[in-house]
Design an enzyme around this catalytic site. Structure first.
Site, PDB file in Angstrom:
ATOM      1  N   PHE A  38     167.413  81.577  -4.896  1.00 20.87           N
ATOM      2  CA  PHE A  38     167.413  80.114  -4.891  1.00 20.87           C
ATOM      3  C   PHE A  38     168.837  79.617  -5.056  1.00 20.87           C
ATOM      4  O   PHE A  38     169.504  79.862  -6.045  1.00 20.87           O
ATOM      5  CB  PHE A  38     166.484  79.516  -5.950  1.00 20.87           C
ATOM      6  CG  PHE A  38     166.133  78.107  -5.581  1.00 20.87           C
ATOM      7  CD1 PHE A  38     165.090  77.843  -4.696  1.00 20.87           C
ATOM      8  CD2 PHE A  38     166.901  77.040  -6.037  1.00 20.87           C
ATOM      9  CE1 PHE A  38     164.807  76.543  -4.287  1.00 20.87           C
ATOM     10  CE2 PHE A  38     166.625  75.732  -5.628  1.00 20.87           C
ATOM     11  CZ  PHE A  38     165.569  75.492  -4.764  1.00 20.87           C
ATOM     12  N   LYS A  60     168.765  65.205   1.765  1.00 20.60           N
ATOM     13  CA  LYS A  60     170.034  64.783   1.220  1.00 20.60           C
ATOM     14  C   LYS A  60     171.037  65.936   1.220  1.00 20.60           C
ATOM     15  O   LYS A  60     172.232  65.749   1.052  1.00 20.60           O
ATOM     16  CB  LYS A  60     169.854  64.329  -0.247  1.00 20.60           C
ATOM     17  CG  LYS A  60     168.841  63.239  -0.439  1.00 20.60           C
ATOM     18  CD  LYS A  60     168.637  63.034  -1.972  1.00 20.60           C
ATOM     19  CE  LYS A  60     167.461  62.117  -2.213  1.00 20.60           C
ATOM     20  NZ  LYS A  60     167.111  62.055  -3.645  1.00 20.60           N
ATOM     21  N   ASP A  82     165.938  77.817   6.012  1.00 22.29           N
ATOM     22  CA  ASP A  82     165.179  78.751   5.181  1.00 22.29           C
ATOM     23  C   ASP A  82     164.002  79.268   6.007  1.00 22.29           C
ATOM     24  O   ASP A  82     164.183  80.161   6.835  1.00 22.29           O
ATOM     25  CB  ASP A  82     164.762  77.992   3.914  1.00 22.29           C
ATOM     26  CG  ASP A  82     164.066  78.847   2.888  1.00 22.29           C
ATOM     27  OD1 ASP A  82     164.331  80.059   2.846  1.00 22.29           O
ATOM     28  OD2 ASP A  82     163.258  78.315   2.106  1.00 22.29           O
ATOM     29  N   ASP A 130     170.130  71.369  -3.959  1.00 25.53           N
ATOM     30  CA  ASP A 130     169.645  71.037  -5.300  1.00 25.53           C
ATOM     31  C   ASP A 130     168.506  71.920  -5.774  1.00 25.53           C
ATOM     32  O   ASP A 130     167.841  72.594  -4.981  1.00 25.53           O
ATOM     33  CB  ASP A 130     169.117  69.601  -5.311  1.00 25.53           C
ATOM     34  CG  ASP A 130     167.761  69.486  -4.595  1.00 25.53           C
ATOM     35  OD1 ASP A 130     167.669  69.923  -3.433  1.00 25.53           O
ATOM     36  OD2 ASP A 130     166.796  69.009  -5.217  1.00 25.53           O
ATOM     37  N   ARG A 166     173.644  69.249  -7.018  1.00 24.09           N
ATOM     38  CA  ARG A 166     174.177  68.921  -5.687  1.00 24.09           C
ATOM     39  C   ARG A 166     175.689  68.764  -5.699  1.00 24.09           C
ATOM     40  O   ARG A 166     176.359  69.023  -4.712  1.00 24.09           O
ATOM     41  CB  ARG A 166     173.567  67.614  -5.165  1.00 24.09           C
ATOM     42  CG  ARG A 166     172.101  67.705  -4.796  1.00 24.09           C
ATOM     43  CD  ARG A 166     171.720  66.483  -3.963  1.00 24.09           C
ATOM     44  NE  ARG A 166     170.288  66.259  -3.900  1.00 24.09           N
ATOM     45  CZ  ARG A 166     169.462  66.856  -3.047  1.00 24.09           C
ATOM     46  NH1 ARG A 166     169.941  67.735  -2.194  1.00 24.09           N
ATOM     47  NH2 ARG A 166     168.180  66.583  -3.045  1.00 24.09           N
ATOM     48  N   GLU A 212     172.859  70.664   8.907  1.00 22.51           N
ATOM     49  CA  GLU A 212     171.875  71.034   7.878  1.00 22.51           C
ATOM     50  C   GLU A 212     172.549  71.833   6.767  1.00 22.51           C
ATOM     51  O   GLU A 212     173.569  72.495   6.997  1.00 22.51           O
ATOM     52  CB  GLU A 212     170.749  71.846   8.567  1.00 22.51           C
ATOM     53  CG  GLU A 212     169.655  72.382   7.682  1.00 22.51           C
ATOM     54  CD  GLU A 212     168.863  71.345   6.916  1.00 22.51           C
ATOM     55  OE1 GLU A 212     169.476  70.530   6.219  1.00 22.51           O
ATOM     56  OE2 GLU A 212     167.615  71.379   6.976  1.00 22.51           O
TER      57      GLU A 212
HETATM   58  P1  IMP Z   1     162.740  75.168   5.527  1.00 25.94           P
HETATM   59  O1  IMP Z   1     161.846  74.194   6.209  1.00 25.94           O
HETATM   60  O2  IMP Z   1     161.985  76.185   4.743  1.00 25.94           O
HETATM   61  O3  IMP Z   1     163.736  75.816   6.427  1.00 25.94           O
HETATM   62  O4  IMP Z   1     163.469  74.354   4.390  1.00 25.94           O
HETATM   63  C1  IMP Z   1     164.666  73.782   4.591  1.00 25.94           C
HETATM   64  C2  IMP Z   1     165.022  72.851   3.469  1.00 25.94           C
HETATM   65  O5  IMP Z   1     164.579  73.334   2.190  1.00 25.94           O
HETATM   66  C3  IMP Z   1     166.514  72.781   3.398  1.00 25.94           C
HETATM   67  O6  IMP Z   1     166.961  71.717   4.169  1.00 25.94           O
HETATM   68  C4  IMP Z   1     166.772  72.602   1.927  1.00 25.94           C
HETATM   69  O7  IMP Z   1     166.824  71.233   1.632  1.00 25.94           O
HETATM   70  C5  IMP Z   1     165.596  73.242   1.240  1.00 25.94           C
HETATM   71  N1  IMP Z   1     165.922  74.599   0.761  1.00 25.94           N
HETATM   72  C6  IMP Z   1     165.618  75.774   1.331  1.00 25.94           C
HETATM   73  N2  IMP Z   1     166.085  76.814   0.622  1.00 25.94           N
HETATM   74  C7  IMP Z   1     166.724  76.280  -0.422  1.00 25.94           C
HETATM   75  C8  IMP Z   1     167.465  76.852  -1.530  1.00 25.94           C
HETATM   76  O8  IMP Z   1     167.628  78.074  -1.712  1.00 25.94           O
HETATM   77  N3  IMP Z   1     168.000  75.955  -2.405  1.00 25.94           N
HETATM   78  C9  IMP Z   1     167.861  74.605  -2.268  1.00 25.94           C
HETATM   79  N4  IMP Z   1     167.192  74.037  -1.252  1.00 25.94           N
HETATM   80  C10 IMP Z   1     166.631  74.865  -0.351  1.00 25.94           C
HETATM   81 MG    MG Z   2     167.734  69.880   3.351  1.00 22.86          MG
END
Ligand code: IMP
Ligand code: MG
Length: 173
Positions: free
Chosen positions: A151, A42, A102, A158, A164, A98
């Protein structure tokens, strides 16, 4: 709730100016073409809404959802596509939108999934990038800001479904 906000990293003005800049770049790069923006639910909803308003090329939208963070602030490795795109993306210019890259795990899986459907092109646009946490290499075509290993909430992002709607980017750790 708002007392959990430790620091505003990027205020609304800065975020929106950057999004307008990204939209201008995208409009130039895709000039003469129509694009399909695929928002990742979302978190990307707020970014996508702001971005599309500034595009000067024809754009359609769709959404995809994959399982990612839970309430425990950790990356879930058990990623699954919960909602796929409704559009037949074959032959289309697809731009994934996106909120944050992360570890890169979620977005890589989504890219792999969408490439199976043979789009004319598939590029990635992310509002935020947290490169210090990367586990899977990801090529980012359009990037708003790099953020530190904290974070992040706001502008669609969120923590446990909260924050959000904040119109700025903040850290809560
Ligand atoms: P990844 O697979 O670790 O790259 O995670 C990506 C997803 O995790 C993103 O699309 C976000 O929804 C969530 N995410 C990663 N880091 C954060 C953060 O610092 N705050 C909130 N959501 C996060
Ligand atoms: Mg996401």
């Amino acid at each position: 709730m708002v007392e959990q906000i430790k620091e505003i990293l990027l205020d609304q003005k800065i975020v929106e100016a950057k999004i307008a800049e990204l939209a201008a770049k995208i409009s130039t790069d895709y000039y003469g073409k129509e694009i399909l923006l695929v928002g990742i639910l979302k978190g990307a909803v707020v970014f996508l809404s702001e971005l599309m308003k500034h595009l000067t090329i024809p754009a359609k939208i769709d959404f995809i959802q994959a399982k990612s963070y839970g309430a425990k602030k950790i990356s879930s490795w058990n990623i699954e596509i919960k909602k796929n795109v409704d559009t037949d993306i074959k032959g289309k210019e697809v731009l994934l939108v996106e909120d944050i890259v992360d570890t890169g795990t979620t977005i890589s899986l989504i890219i792999k999934e969408l490439l199976k459907r043979k789009p004319a092109s598939l590029k990635l646009c992310t509002l935020l990038d947290k490169p210090s946490r990367r586990k899977t290499e990801v090529h980012i075509d359009y990037k708003g800001f790099e953020v530190p290993n904290r974070f992040i909430v706001g502008y669609g992002l969120d923590f446990d479904e909260n924050f959000r709607s904040l119109p700025y980017i903040a850290a809560i750790d």
